[in-house]
Every structure is written in structure tokens, then in C-alpha cells.
Design a protein around this motif. Structure first.
Motif, PDB file in Angstrom:
ATOM      1  N   UNK A 174       0.815  -1.223   0.000  1.00  0.00           N
ATOM      2  CA  UNK A 174       0.000   0.000   0.000  1.00  0.00           C
ATOM      3  C   UNK A 174       0.844   1.267   0.000  1.00  0.00           C
ATOM      4  N   UNK A 175       1.822   1.338   0.874  1.00  0.00           N
ATOM      5  CA  UNK A 175       2.541   2.581   1.127  1.00  0.00           C
ATOM      6  C   UNK A 175       3.192   3.224  -0.074  1.00  0.00           C
ATOM      7  N   UNK A 176       3.846   2.443  -0.933  1.00  0.00           N
ATOM      8  CA  UNK A 176       4.596   3.041  -2.034  1.00  0.00           C
ATOM      9  C   UNK A 176       3.698   3.737  -3.047  1.00  0.00           C
TER      10      UNK A 176
ATOM     11  N   UNK B  15       4.902  10.361   6.585  1.00  0.00           N
ATOM     12  CA  UNK B  15       5.595   9.192   7.147  1.00  0.00           C
ATOM     13  C   UNK B  15       4.627   8.082   7.582  1.00  0.00           C
ATOM     14  N   UNK B  16       3.453   8.451   8.054  1.00  0.00           N
ATOM     15  CA  UNK B  16       2.457   7.464   8.436  1.00  0.00           C
ATOM     16  C   UNK B  16       1.920   6.727   7.205  1.00  0.00           C
ATOM     17  N   UNK B  17       1.712   7.459   6.127  1.00  0.00           N
ATOM     18  CA  UNK B  17       1.173   6.853   4.905  1.00  0.00           C
ATOM     19  C   UNK B  17       2.194   5.926   4.249  1.00  0.00           C
ATOM     20  N   UNK B  18       3.438   6.334   4.189  1.00  0.00           N
ATOM     21  CA  UNK B  18       4.441   5.535   3.486  1.00  0.00           C
ATOM     22  C   UNK B  18       4.832   4.283   4.267  1.00  0.00           C
TER      23      UNK B  18
ATOM     24  N   UNK C 238      11.009   9.285  -5.378  1.00  0.00           N
ATOM     25  CA  UNK C 238      11.932   8.450  -6.157  1.00  0.00           C
ATOM     26  C   UNK C 238      12.852   7.652  -5.231  1.00  0.00           C
ATOM     27  N   UNK C 239      13.332   8.282  -4.171  1.00  0.00           N
ATOM     28  CA  UNK C 239      14.189   7.583  -3.210  1.00  0.00           C
ATOM     29  C   UNK C 239      13.390   6.503  -2.477  1.00  0.00           C
ATOM     30  N   UNK C 240      12.125   6.758  -2.216  1.00  0.00           N
ATOM     31  CA  UNK C 240      11.266   5.760  -1.566  1.00  0.00           C
ATOM     32  C   UNK C 240      11.204   4.481  -2.394  1.00  0.00           C
ATOM     33  N   UNK C 241      11.119   4.618  -3.691  1.00  0.00           N
ATOM     34  CA  UNK C 241      10.962   3.458  -4.573  1.00  0.00           C
ATOM     35  C   UNK C 241      12.229   2.617  -4.703  1.00  0.00           C
ATOM     36  N   UNK C 242      13.368   3.123  -4.216  1.00  0.00           N
ATOM     37  CA  UNK C 242      14.607   2.350  -4.314  1.00  0.00           C
ATOM     38  C   UNK C 242      14.711   1.292  -3.233  1.00  0.00           C
TER      39      UNK C 242
END
Length: 123
Positions: free
Chosen positions: A17-19, A50-53, A96-100
Motif C-alpha cells: 500500500x505505502x509506495x 511518514x504514516x502513509x508511506x 523516487x528515493x522511496x521506490x529504491x
């Protein structure tokens, strides 16, 4: 620090879900920040990224602040001249950094600093 969900729960949340929800959440927040009436809701959405991710809850506020806040007029000028476009770049980079996957800690740090990029609002 408040109780956080277990790391496994947070990891499963991020994977399923988060990403993708974070991308939609950030787009909505940024678009709301472009409208005068939507700014309060946009900032509220940003504060919850931060809660959502990753289901990471914010730490409770520190009783004593060591830094001084910027005045409202300075923050307004910042938002109009710099904050609206800088936040778009910051948001895109953070996502973009989140997806790494390996960059998730840096992304969470970037998401937590987004209110400062938007309007010099320091926690």
C-alpha cells in the motif's frame, strides 16, 4: 516515543500500500498547496506522509524548542517565491528515493522535512 507497529507490519504495508498511496497522497498535498484555501489541508497531508508511506508515527513534540520559528510574513514570502516549486522537486526526489527500497530511511527523513521546504515550518 509512541509505540510503533512492528517492522514486519510496516514492511508489508509499504510493499502493498505505502509506495503507491504515498505518490497519490503527495500529489494531492502539493496541488492543495497551490490554492489559498487548500494550504491548511495540504500541510496536514504533508505532516502525515511518514504514516502513509510506512506507518511511522511522529515522535511527540519536544517541550522546549531550541530554534526560533520564522515569522508568518517571512514564511508567506518564502512559500510564494520558493516553497511551491521547491516542494514539488523535493517531493519528487523523496518519492523516487522511496521506490529504491534501500533509500527508504532517507525518504522518510525527506518526507518529514517537507513542511519546512514548503513554508519554513520547523517542528
Amino acid at each position: 516515543m509512541r509505540d510503533q507497529p512492528p517492522l514486519l507490519v510496516r514492511a508489508v504495508w509499504f510493499l502493498f500500500v505505502g509506495w503507491w498511496l504515498t505518490g497519490l497522497w503527495l500529489a494531492a498535498a502539493w496541488l492543495l498547496n497551490l490554492t489559498l484555501v487548500g494550504i491548511p489541508l495540504g500541510i496536514a497531508l504533508i505532516n502525515r506522509v511518514p504514516l502513509v508511506v510506512s506507518l511511522k508515527r511522529r515522535d511527540p513534540p519536544v517541550a522546549e524548542r531550541t530554534t526560533e520559528s520564522y515569522s508568518w510574513p517571512v514564511r508567506a514570502v518564502w512559500f510564494v517565491c520558493i516553497g511551491w516549486w521547491a516542494s514539488a522537486l523535493w517531493t519528487a526526489a523523496a518519492y523516487a528515493v522511496t521506490l529504491t527500497i534501500v533509500g527508504i530511511p532517507v525518504a522518510v527523513w525527506m518526507h518529514a522535512r517537507l513542511p519546512f521546504v514548503v513554508s519554513l515550518y520547523d517542528y
